[in-house]
Scaffold this motif. Structure first.
Motif, PDB file in Angstrom:
ATOM      1  N   TYR A 120       0.817  -1.209   0.000  1.00 39.76           N
ATOM      2  CA  TYR A 120       0.000   0.000   0.000  1.00 39.76           C
ATOM      3  C   TYR A 120       0.853   1.262   0.000  1.00 39.76           C
ATOM      4  O   TYR A 120       0.326   2.369   0.030  1.00 39.76           O
ATOM      5  CB  TYR A 120      -0.953   0.004   1.202  1.00 39.76           C
ATOM      6  CG  TYR A 120      -2.234  -0.768   0.960  1.00 39.76           C
ATOM      7  CD1 TYR A 120      -3.329  -0.184   0.319  1.00 39.76           C
ATOM      8  CD2 TYR A 120      -2.362  -2.098   1.361  1.00 39.76           C
ATOM      9  CE1 TYR A 120      -4.497  -0.888   0.094  1.00 39.76           C
ATOM     10  CE2 TYR A 120      -3.526  -2.807   1.143  1.00 39.76           C
ATOM     11  CZ  TYR A 120      -4.595  -2.204   0.513  1.00 39.76           C
ATOM     12  OH  TYR A 120      -5.762  -2.907   0.280  1.00 39.76           O
ATOM     13  N   ALA A 184      -4.300  -0.890   5.212  1.00 36.81           N
ATOM     14  CA  ALA A 184      -4.162   0.222   4.266  1.00 36.81           C
ATOM     15  C   ALA A 184      -3.602   1.480   4.918  1.00 36.81           C
ATOM     16  O   ALA A 184      -3.704   2.570   4.349  1.00 36.81           O
ATOM     17  CB  ALA A 184      -5.513   0.522   3.623  1.00 36.81           C
ATOM     18  N   LEU A 187      -1.416   3.845   2.821  1.00 32.66           N
ATOM     19  CA  LEU A 187      -2.184   4.622   1.851  1.00 32.66           C
ATOM     20  C   LEU A 187      -2.955   5.742   2.542  1.00 32.66           C
ATOM     21  O   LEU A 187      -2.981   6.883   2.063  1.00 32.66           O
ATOM     22  CB  LEU A 187      -3.156   3.702   1.099  1.00 32.66           C
ATOM     23  CG  LEU A 187      -4.156   4.384   0.153  1.00 32.66           C
ATOM     24  CD1 LEU A 187      -3.428   5.180  -0.918  1.00 32.66           C
ATOM     25  CD2 LEU A 187      -5.069   3.347  -0.480  1.00 32.66           C
ATOM     26  N   VAL A 259     -11.092  -3.196   2.459  1.00 41.27           N
ATOM     27  CA  VAL A 259      -9.700  -3.274   1.995  1.00 41.27           C
ATOM     28  C   VAL A 259      -9.267  -4.731   2.018  1.00 41.27           C
ATOM     29  O   VAL A 259      -9.808  -5.548   2.761  1.00 41.27           O
ATOM     30  CB  VAL A 259      -8.757  -2.412   2.854  1.00 41.27           C
ATOM     31  CG1 VAL A 259      -9.090  -0.945   2.699  1.00 41.27           C
ATOM     32  CG2 VAL A 259      -8.819  -2.810   4.318  1.00 41.27           C
ATOM     33  N   MET A 274      -4.852  -0.650  -6.621  1.00 45.10           N
ATOM     34  CA  MET A 274      -4.540   0.490  -5.766  1.00 45.10           C
ATOM     35  C   MET A 274      -5.349   1.719  -6.154  1.00 45.10           C
ATOM     36  O   MET A 274      -5.797   2.488  -5.292  1.00 45.10           O
ATOM     37  CB  MET A 274      -3.044   0.808  -5.849  1.00 45.10           C
ATOM     38  CG  MET A 274      -2.157  -0.239  -5.182  1.00 45.10           C
ATOM     39  SD  MET A 274      -2.377  -0.339  -3.382  1.00 45.10           S
ATOM     40  CE  MET A 274      -3.351  -1.839  -3.224  1.00 45.10           C
ATOM     41  N   THR A 278      -8.117   3.732  -3.764  1.00 44.99           N
ATOM     42  CA  THR A 278      -8.018   5.164  -3.484  1.00 44.99           C
ATOM     43  C   THR A 278      -9.265   5.906  -3.950  1.00 44.99           C
ATOM     44  O   THR A 278      -9.730   6.833  -3.274  1.00 44.99           O
ATOM     45  CB  THR A 278      -6.754   5.740  -4.141  1.00 44.99           C
ATOM     46  OG1 THR A 278      -5.629   4.915  -3.811  1.00 44.99           O
ATOM     47  CG2 THR A 278      -6.483   7.151  -3.636  1.00 44.99           C
TER      48      THR A 278
END
Length: 291
Positions: A120, A184, A187, A259, A274, A278
Motif C-alpha cells: 500500500y 491500508a 495509503l 480493503v 490500488m 483510493t
C-alpha cells in the motif's frame, strides 16, 4: 506449389516466433500482488507463479501443502514481502537456488517496522519492479530491451494512482478515519487522512490477540459517535469483534471501505487495484461530507 511453400514458410516463421516467446525464467511471488508485477515486467519470457492468491481467505492462516512446496521447484527468482509477513516460505526458499528479493530490504526497513502491508506504499512496487527487471536482464540479456520497456511502462502506469492520492489529500487532508488493522494505513497516511483507531488496537487485531477493553471502547466510540468519516474494514481477516464493529459502523451510518491484503479478482492488475482502493476512499469521504 509456390502458394504451399509460402504457407509452410509462414508456418515455420510463426513456430519460430512462438518458440522464442516461451518463458526462459521462472519467478515466484509469495503474494499475488507481487506476482502480478513480476508478470508485467517479465512478459512472455518469464513464467510467474503466485503462491497466495485467494482474496477470500485469511492470509495469516495460510497452510503449506505439497503443491505449494512444488511451486518453488526450478524457481530463478522469489519475491517476498518481508517483515515476517511471509516467513512461512523461508524453509522452502532456502531449499532452492533462487535469488530472493525482499520488499522490506529493498526499502531499507528494519525488522522492527510494525506494519508489514508494504504494497500500500507508493514506493514499494517501483523498487520491486526495478530489482526484478535488473535480475531478468542479467539472466536473459537477449531480452534486456523488453524488460526495460516493461519497467518504464509499469512505472508510468502508477501515475493515475498517485494523482488520485494527491486529489484525496488536497480535498480531505486531516479527515478522521477508523480501521480494523493496519492493512491500508500506508495509503491512508499518504492521502493525508488521520487514523483515529488506537494503533495498539490495530496491532492486536493483526496479531490475533485480544485488544484491551480501553482500546475496544475507544474504537466503538469512534463509530457510535460518528467521530470518523469512514471505516476501512479488512474483509479478509474477520472475527466476531471486527464483525460487531462493522455492524456498528453500518448502524450509525459510517461509510465502510473494504480493503484487501491480497489483490482481488475485480482488479485488472496491481496498479488498478490500488487506484480502485483510493477512488473508494475519495467516494466515501465525498459522500460523508468530509472537509
Amino acid at each position: 506449389m509456390m502458394i504451399r511453400r509460402l504457407g509452410l514458410g509462414a508456418a515455420f516463421a510463426l513456430a519460430g516466433h512462438l518458440a522464442m516467446a516461451q518463458p526462459l525464467l521462472h519467478a515466484v511471488g509469495l503474494e499475488n500482488q507481487y506476482a502480478n508485477v513480476l508478470e508485467q515486467i517479465g512478459g512472455p519470457y518469464v513464467k510467474v507463479t503466485a503462491i497466495q492468491s485467494n482474496p477470500n481467505t485469511d492470509p495469516h492462516e495460510f497452510e503449506v501443502t505439497p503443491s505449494v512446496a512444488a511451486a518453488f521447484h526450478g524457481a530463478d527468482l522469489v519475491v517476498e514481502n518481508g517483515l515476517g509477513y511471509d516467513s512461512w516460505a523461508d524453509k522452502m526458499v532456502a531449499g532452492t537456488n533462487a535469488k530472493v528479493l525482499s520488499a522490506q530490504k529493498l526499502l531499507g526497513l528494519p525488522d522492527s517496522t510494525p506494519n508489514p502491508h508494504l504494497w500500500y506504499r507508493t514506493d514499494t512496487m517501483p523498487a520491486v519492479a526495478a530489482a526484478a527487471a535488473a535480475f531478468f536482464e542479467a539472466k536473459d540479456p537477449a531480452h534486456k530491451a523488453a524488460y526495460e520497456a516493461n519497467l518504464q511502462a509499469f512505472d508510468a502506469s502508477l501515475t493515475p494512482w498517485k494523482q488520485e492520492i494527491a486529489k484525496v489529500k488536497a480535498s480531505f487532508a486531516g479527515a478522521p478515519v477508523a480501521v480494523t488493522e493496519p492493512v491500508a494505513d500506508y495509503l491512508l497516511h499518504e492521502a493525508g487522512l488521520k487514523i483515529m483507531t488506537p494503533f495498539s488496537f490495530e496491532l492486536s487485531v493483526m496479531n490475533d490477540t485480544d485488544p484491551s477493553p480501553q482500546d475496544v471502547a475507544k474504537e466503538e466510540a469512534l463509530l457510535k459517535d460518528r467521530k470518523v468519516k469512514l471505516f476501512a474494514y479488512n474483509v479478509q481477516v474477520t472475527d466476531p469483534q471486527t464483525q460487531a464493529l462493522l455492524a456498528l459502523a453500518k448502524k450509525h451510518d459510517v461509510r465502510v471501505v473494504p480493503v484487501y491484503e491480497l489483490m482481488p479478482a475485480s482488479a485488472k492488475n496491481y496498479q488498478d487495484w490500488m487506484l480502485q482502493a483510493t477512488v473508494a476512499l475519495d467516494q466515501a469521504l465525498t459522500a460523508a461530507g468530509a472537509k
